[in-house]
Design an enzyme around this catalytic site. Structure first.
Site, PDB file in Angstrom:
ATOM      1  N   ASN A   9       0.868  -1.182   0.000  1.00  0.00           N
ATOM      2  CA  ASN A   9       0.000   0.000   0.000  1.00  0.00           C
ATOM      3  C   ASN A   9       0.902   1.230   0.000  1.00  0.00           C
ATOM      4  O   ASN A   9       1.497   1.562   1.026  1.00  0.00           O
ATOM      5  CB  ASN A   9      -0.882  -0.040   1.261  1.00  0.00           C
ATOM      6  CG  ASN A   9      -1.689   1.217   1.467  1.00  0.00           C
ATOM      7  OD1 ASN A   9      -1.782   2.065   0.565  1.00  0.00           O
ATOM      8  ND2 ASN A   9      -2.287   1.352   2.641  1.00  0.00           N
ATOM      9  N   LYS A  11       0.056   4.265  -0.290  1.00  0.00           N
ATOM     10  CA  LYS A  11      -0.595   5.452   0.291  1.00  0.00           C
ATOM     11  C   LYS A  11      -0.360   6.655  -0.632  1.00  0.00           C
ATOM     12  O   LYS A  11      -0.290   6.483  -1.844  1.00  0.00           O
ATOM     13  CB  LYS A  11      -0.102   5.682   1.727  1.00  0.00           C
ATOM     14  CG  LYS A  11      -0.196   4.393   2.563  1.00  0.00           C
ATOM     15  CD  LYS A  11       0.031   4.602   4.018  1.00  0.00           C
ATOM     16  CE  LYS A  11      -0.128   3.265   4.738  1.00  0.00           C
ATOM     17  NZ  LYS A  11      -0.004   3.372   6.180  1.00  0.00           N
ATOM     18  N   HIS A  93      -9.487   1.256   4.924  1.00  0.00           N
ATOM     19  CA  HIS A  93      -8.229   1.418   5.645  1.00  0.00           C
ATOM     20  C   HIS A  93      -8.454   2.369   6.826  1.00  0.00           C
ATOM     21  O   HIS A  93      -9.232   3.319   6.713  1.00  0.00           O
ATOM     22  CB  HIS A  93      -7.157   1.970   4.694  1.00  0.00           C
ATOM     23  CG  HIS A  93      -5.791   1.941   5.297  1.00  0.00           C
ATOM     24  ND1 HIS A  93      -5.378   2.875   6.217  1.00  0.00           N
ATOM     25  CD2 HIS A  93      -4.768   1.073   5.141  1.00  0.00           C
ATOM     26  CE1 HIS A  93      -4.143   2.574   6.598  1.00  0.00           C
ATOM     27  NE2 HIS A  93      -3.747   1.489   5.953  1.00  0.00           N
ATOM     28  N   GLU A  95      -6.815   4.730   7.918  1.00  0.00           N
ATOM     29  CA  GLU A  95      -6.556   6.148   7.615  1.00  0.00           C
ATOM     30  C   GLU A  95      -7.766   6.775   6.936  1.00  0.00           C
ATOM     31  O   GLU A  95      -8.061   7.956   7.152  1.00  0.00           O
ATOM     32  CB  GLU A  95      -5.283   6.276   6.764  1.00  0.00           C
ATOM     33  CG  GLU A  95      -4.047   6.024   7.617  1.00  0.00           C
ATOM     34  CD  GLU A  95      -2.834   5.502   6.863  1.00  0.00           C
ATOM     35  OE1 GLU A  95      -2.809   5.574   5.617  1.00  0.00           O
ATOM     36  OE2 GLU A  95      -1.908   5.016   7.535  1.00  0.00           O
ATOM     37  N   GLU A 163      -5.467  -4.944  10.574  1.00  0.00           N
ATOM     38  CA  GLU A 163      -4.448  -3.922  10.783  1.00  0.00           C
ATOM     39  C   GLU A 163      -4.744  -3.160  12.076  1.00  0.00           C
ATOM     40  O   GLU A 163      -5.551  -2.211  12.075  1.00  0.00           O
ATOM     41  CB  GLU A 163      -4.444  -2.931   9.619  1.00  0.00           C
ATOM     42  CG  GLU A 163      -4.133  -3.555   8.280  1.00  0.00           C
ATOM     43  CD  GLU A 163      -3.519  -2.535   7.322  1.00  0.00           C
ATOM     44  OE1 GLU A 163      -2.451  -2.820   6.784  1.00  0.00           O
ATOM     45  OE2 GLU A 163      -4.102  -1.449   7.149  1.00  0.00           O
ATOM     46  N   GLY A 169       2.539   2.140  10.846  1.00  0.00           N
ATOM     47  CA  GLY A 169       3.541   3.195  10.741  1.00  0.00           C
ATOM     48  C   GLY A 169       4.267   3.498  12.041  1.00  0.00           C
ATOM     49  O   GLY A 169       4.944   4.525  12.144  1.00  0.00           O
ATOM     50  N   SER A 209       3.289  -2.274  10.343  1.00  0.00           N
ATOM     51  CA  SER A 209       4.727  -2.394  10.642  1.00  0.00           C
ATOM     52  C   SER A 209       5.319  -3.753  10.264  1.00  0.00           C
ATOM     53  O   SER A 209       6.195  -4.270  10.953  1.00  0.00           O
ATOM     54  CB  SER A 209       5.017  -2.058  12.105  1.00  0.00           C
ATOM     55  OG  SER A 209       4.693  -0.694  12.359  1.00  0.00           O
TER      56      SER A 209
HETATM   57  P1  PGA Z   1       2.861   0.219   7.605  1.00  0.00           P
HETATM   58  O1  PGA Z   1       1.391   0.453   7.011  1.00  0.00           O
HETATM   59  O2  PGA Z   1       3.388  -1.068   7.004  1.00  0.00           O
HETATM   60  O3  PGA Z   1       3.665   1.409   7.148  1.00  0.00           O
HETATM   61  O4  PGA Z   1       2.733   0.126   9.078  1.00  0.00           O
HETATM   62  C1  PGA Z   1       0.513  -0.617   6.805  1.00  0.00           C
HETATM   63  C2  PGA Z   1      -0.780  -0.128   6.228  1.00  0.00           C
HETATM   64  O5  PGA Z   1      -1.226   0.962   6.593  1.00  0.00           O
HETATM   65  O6  PGA Z   1      -1.392  -0.812   5.382  1.00  0.00           O
END
Ligand code: PGA
Length: 252
Positions: A9, A11, A93, A95, A163, A169, A209
Site C-alpha cells: 500500500n 498510500k 483502511h 486512515e 491492521e 507506521g 509495521s
Molecule cells: P505500515 O502500514 O506497514 O507502514 O505500518 C501498513 C498499512 O497501513 O497498510
C-alpha cells in the site's frame, strides 16, 4: 489451498519516478510463489499497468466510491480503477476511516461496488490502542467484519486485512500469539456468517509495521495468509524479502 499474498500500500506516495522501483520489484519477484499486489496512488495506475503488462505483479487502488459514476468531485469509481488496470482495491483502511469518517456501512457499499466491477475488495479492520487496552479487540473486529463485508462474499471476491491502528507506521506490532488469536477469531467469524467453505478460501492478511525482519515470523503464524505493507513496500529492496517471506519455504 490459499495462496499467500504480499500486498503493498503506497498510500499518498509516488510520482512517475517510482515506476522504476515497481519494474525492479517485478523483475526481482518473477519466481515468487506468493501473489504480489501493489496499490499505488490512482494517478500512477494506468502507467504502472503499462509498465507491468507482461508481469505477474497485480495492481490495486486504495479506495473507490460506491457509485459507478456521477457528481462526486475528486472521487474515483471501481470501474475507473478496473479500467486503469487494477484488479483489486483496498477499502476501509483505518486512515480513511479516521481522515474521512468512513463507516462500516460505507465500506460495505464500496465493497459491493468493487465486486460488481470485477475487483477483489481488500477490506481492512483493526482496533485502536484504546480498544485493546479496554479488552474490546475481538468485539471491535467482529463488529467491523459484520458491518463491512457484503453478503455473498467469497474467497475470490474479498480479502480481509487485520491492521491494528496502533501498529500502522509505528514500528510496533502485536505479539505473534496476539496475531494468531485474532486471525483464528476472524476465520471463525467468517465461518459463522458465510460457512466453512468461504472461511477456508478467504485470505486473511496481517498489516501494521510488517518489515523484512519480522515478515517470516508473522507469515508463519497459523491463519495468516500474507501481509498488507505500507512503508516497507515503497522500495523494492525492502519489499523483496517480504515477498520471499510470503513465498516460502523453500524461498525463491
Ligand atoms: P505500515 O502500514 O506497514 O507502514 O505500518 C501498513 C498499512 O497501513 O497498510
Amino acid at each position: 489451498m490459499r495462496r499467500k499474498l504480499a500486498a503493498g500500500n503506497w498510500k499518498m506516495n509516488g510520482t512517475a519516478a517510482a515506476l522504476d522501483e515497481l519494474a525492479a520489484l517485478a523483475e526481482a519477484t518473477r519466481e515468487a510463489r506468493a501473489e504480489v499486489l501493489i496499490c499505488p496512488p490512482a494517478t500512477l495506475l494506468s502507467r504502472a499497468a503499462d509498465r507491468l503488462s507482461a508481469s505477474h505483479v497485480t495492481l490495486g487502488g486504495q479506495d473507490c466510491h460506491a457509485a459507478t459514476s456521477g457528481a462526486h468531485t475528486g472521487d474515483v469509481s471501481a470501474e475507473m480503477l478496473r479500467d486503469a488496470g487494477a484488479s483489486a482495491v483496498i477499502l476501509g483502511h483505518s486512515e480513511r476511516r479516521a481522515d474521512h469518517g468512513e463507516t462500516d456501512a460505507e465500506v460495505r457499499a464500496k465493497a459491493e461496488a468493487a465486486i460488481a466491477a470485477g475487483l477483489t475488495a481488500v477490506i481492512c479492520v483493526g482496533e485502536t490502542l484504546e480498544d485493546r487496552e479496554n479488552g474490546k479487540t475481538l468485539d471491535v473486529v467482529r463488529s467491523q467484519l459484520d458491518g463491512s463485508l457484503p453478503d455473498g462474499s467469497t474467497g475470490d471476491t474479498v480479502v480481509v486485512a487485520y491492521e491494528p491502528v496502533w501498529a500502522i507506521g509505528t514500528g510496533r506490532t502485536p505479539t505473534l500469539e496476539q496475531i494468531g488469536e485474532m486471525h483464528t477469531h476472524m476465520r471463525a467469524e467468517l465461518a459463522r456468517r458465510f460457512g466453512d467453505e468461504m472461511a477456508d478460501a478467504t485470505r486473511l492478511l496481517y498489516g501494521g509495521s510488517v518489515k523484512p525482519g519480522n515478515a517470516v515470523g508473522i507469515f508463519d503464524v497459523e491463519n495468516v495468509d500474507g501481509g498488507l505493507v505500507g512503508g516497507a513496500s515503497l522500495k523494492a529492496e525492502d519489499f523483496l524479502p517480504i515477498v520471499r517471506a510470503a513465498s516460502g519455504p523453500p524461498r525463491f
